[in-house]
Design a protein around this motif. Structure first.
Motif, mmCIF file in Angstrom:
data_model
loop_
_atom_site.group_PDB
_atom_site.id
_atom_site.type_symbol
_atom_site.label_atom_id
_atom_site.label_comp_id
_atom_site.label_asym_id
_atom_site.label_seq_id
_atom_site.Cartn_x
_atom_site.Cartn_y
_atom_site.Cartn_z
ATOM 1 N N LEU A 1 3.380 8.810 4.681
ATOM 2 C CA LEU A 1 2.443 7.720 4.403
ATOM 3 C C LEU A 1 2.930 6.351 4.877
ATOM 4 O O LEU A 1 2.121 5.490 5.223
ATOM 5 C CB LEU A 1 2.151 7.661 2.900
ATOM 6 C CG LEU A 1 1.425 8.881 2.335
ATOM 7 C CD1 LEU A 1 1.407 8.822 0.824
ATOM 8 C CD2 LEU A 1 0.027 8.961 2.904
ATOM 9 N N ILE A 2 4.237 6.138 4.875
ATOM 10 C CA ILE A 2 4.804 4.832 5.242
ATOM 11 C C ILE A 2 5.386 4.854 6.652
ATOM 12 O O ILE A 2 5.325 3.873 7.380
ATOM 13 C CB ILE A 2 5.881 4.400 4.233
ATOM 14 C CG1 ILE A 2 5.264 4.278 2.837
ATOM 15 C CG2 ILE A 2 6.541 3.087 4.639
ATOM 16 C CD1 ILE A 2 6.269 4.103 1.722
ATOM 17 N N GLY A 3 5.941 5.998 7.045
ATOM 18 C CA GLY A 3 6.600 6.126 8.340
ATOM 19 C C GLY A 3 8.076 6.402 8.137
ATOM 20 O O GLY A 3 8.633 6.164 7.070
ATOM 21 N N GLY B 1 6.682 0.070 6.564
ATOM 22 C CA GLY B 1 6.953 1.017 7.629
ATOM 23 C C GLY B 1 5.932 0.869 8.728
ATOM 24 O O GLY B 1 5.014 0.054 8.650
ATOM 25 N N ASP B 2 6.076 1.694 9.759
ATOM 26 C CA ASP B 2 5.149 1.597 10.889
ATOM 27 C C ASP B 2 3.773 2.180 10.563
ATOM 28 O O ASP B 2 2.808 1.900 11.258
ATOM 29 C CB ASP B 2 5.736 2.247 12.144
ATOM 30 C CG ASP B 2 6.333 3.621 11.890
ATOM 31 O OD1 ASP B 2 6.545 3.982 10.725
ATOM 32 O OD2 ASP B 2 6.590 4.331 12.881
ATOM 33 N N LEU B 3 3.643 2.951 9.472
ATOM 34 C CA LEU B 3 2.350 3.528 9.097
ATOM 35 C C LEU B 3 1.721 2.878 7.868
ATOM 36 O O LEU B 3 0.518 2.998 7.650
ATOM 37 C CB LEU B 3 2.497 5.031 8.834
ATOM 38 C CG LEU B 3 3.004 5.873 9.997
ATOM 39 C CD1 LEU B 3 3.189 7.321 9.560
ATOM 40 C CD2 LEU B 3 2.063 5.772 11.181
ATOM 41 N N GLY B 4 2.518 2.246 7.039
ATOM 42 C CA GLY B 4 1.981 1.663 5.815
ATOM 43 C C GLY B 4 3.031 0.882 5.058
ATOM 44 O O GLY B 4 4.140 0.666 5.536
ATOM 45 N N ASP B 5 2.652 0.449 3.872
ATOM 46 C CA ASP B 5 3.574 -0.309 3.033
ATOM 47 C C ASP B 5 3.297 0.012 1.571
ATOM 48 O O ASP B 5 2.363 0.733 1.254
ATOM 49 C CB ASP B 5 3.461 -1.812 3.297
ATOM 50 C CG ASP B 5 2.043 -2.333 3.137
ATOM 51 O OD1 ASP B 5 1.291 -1.814 2.297
ATOM 52 O OD2 ASP B 5 1.676 -3.270 3.847
ATOM 53 N N GLY B 6 4.149 -0.510 0.707
ATOM 54 C CA GLY B 6 3.948 -0.239 -0.706
ATOM 55 C C GLY B 6 4.907 -1.008 -1.588
ATOM 56 O O GLY B 6 5.747 -1.778 -1.116
ATOM 57 N N ILE B 7 4.748 -0.778 -2.877
ATOM 58 C CA ILE B 7 5.585 -1.392 -3.896
ATOM 59 C C ILE B 7 6.367 -0.284 -4.595
ATOM 60 O O ILE B 7 5.791 0.741 -4.967
ATOM 61 C CB ILE B 7 4.728 -2.143 -4.937
ATOM 62 C CG1 ILE B 7 3.906 -3.233 -4.263
ATOM 63 C CG2 ILE B 7 5.602 -2.718 -6.040
ATOM 64 C CD1 ILE B 7 2.883 -3.864 -5.189
ATOM 65 N N VAL B 8 7.664 -0.499 -4.760
ATOM 66 C CA VAL B 8 8.515 0.448 -5.468
ATOM 67 C C VAL B 8 8.833 -0.151 -6.828
ATOM 68 O O VAL B 8 9.261 -1.305 -6.921
ATOM 69 C CB VAL B 8 9.820 0.722 -4.695
ATOM 70 C CG1 VAL B 8 10.690 1.727 -5.434
ATOM 71 C CG2 VAL B 8 9.529 1.197 -3.276
#
Length: 103
Positions: A24-26, A69-76
């Motif tokens: 999902l993020i890369g 990342g190259d495909l997405g981002d998020g919160i940890v």
């Protein structure tokens, strides 16, 4: 790990190795803390963390940081606990919320 930097480093490795996060993020992920300015290259980005004790005397490390990342981002977000009488922190949860929620 018990120090904030160690917790951050260990947590980023868990996220990097997770196949679903890679999908999902890369595969190329970068991690950072809170944005303190508008210039992407000069802003200070400290990781948000706190240590608290609950009503049972258990110590918690609460932390939030960001992944891109190259495909997405998020919160940890994570919570590690050390029960009273124990000497080691353990993950209570480590969540990765995928999507542009923080932009």
């Amino acid at each position: 790990p018990s120090g904030d930097v160690q917790v951050f480093n260990h947590s980023t490795e868990i996220v990097k190795r997770n196949p679903e996060c890679q999908r999902l993020i890369g595969r190329r992920m970068s991690f950072h803390g809170e944005s303190a300015g508008t210039n992407r290259w000069t802003r200070n980005r400290p990781v948000a963390s706190s240590r608290v004790k609950d009503q049972f005397g258990n110590e918690h490390i609460l932390m939030r940081f960001y992944v891109e990342g190259d495909l997405g981002d998020g919160i940890v977000q994570l919570d590690m606990t050390k029960n009273s009488g124990k000497d080691k922190f353990e993950y209570r949860y480590l969540h990765v919320h995928i999507g542009g929620m923080w932009r």
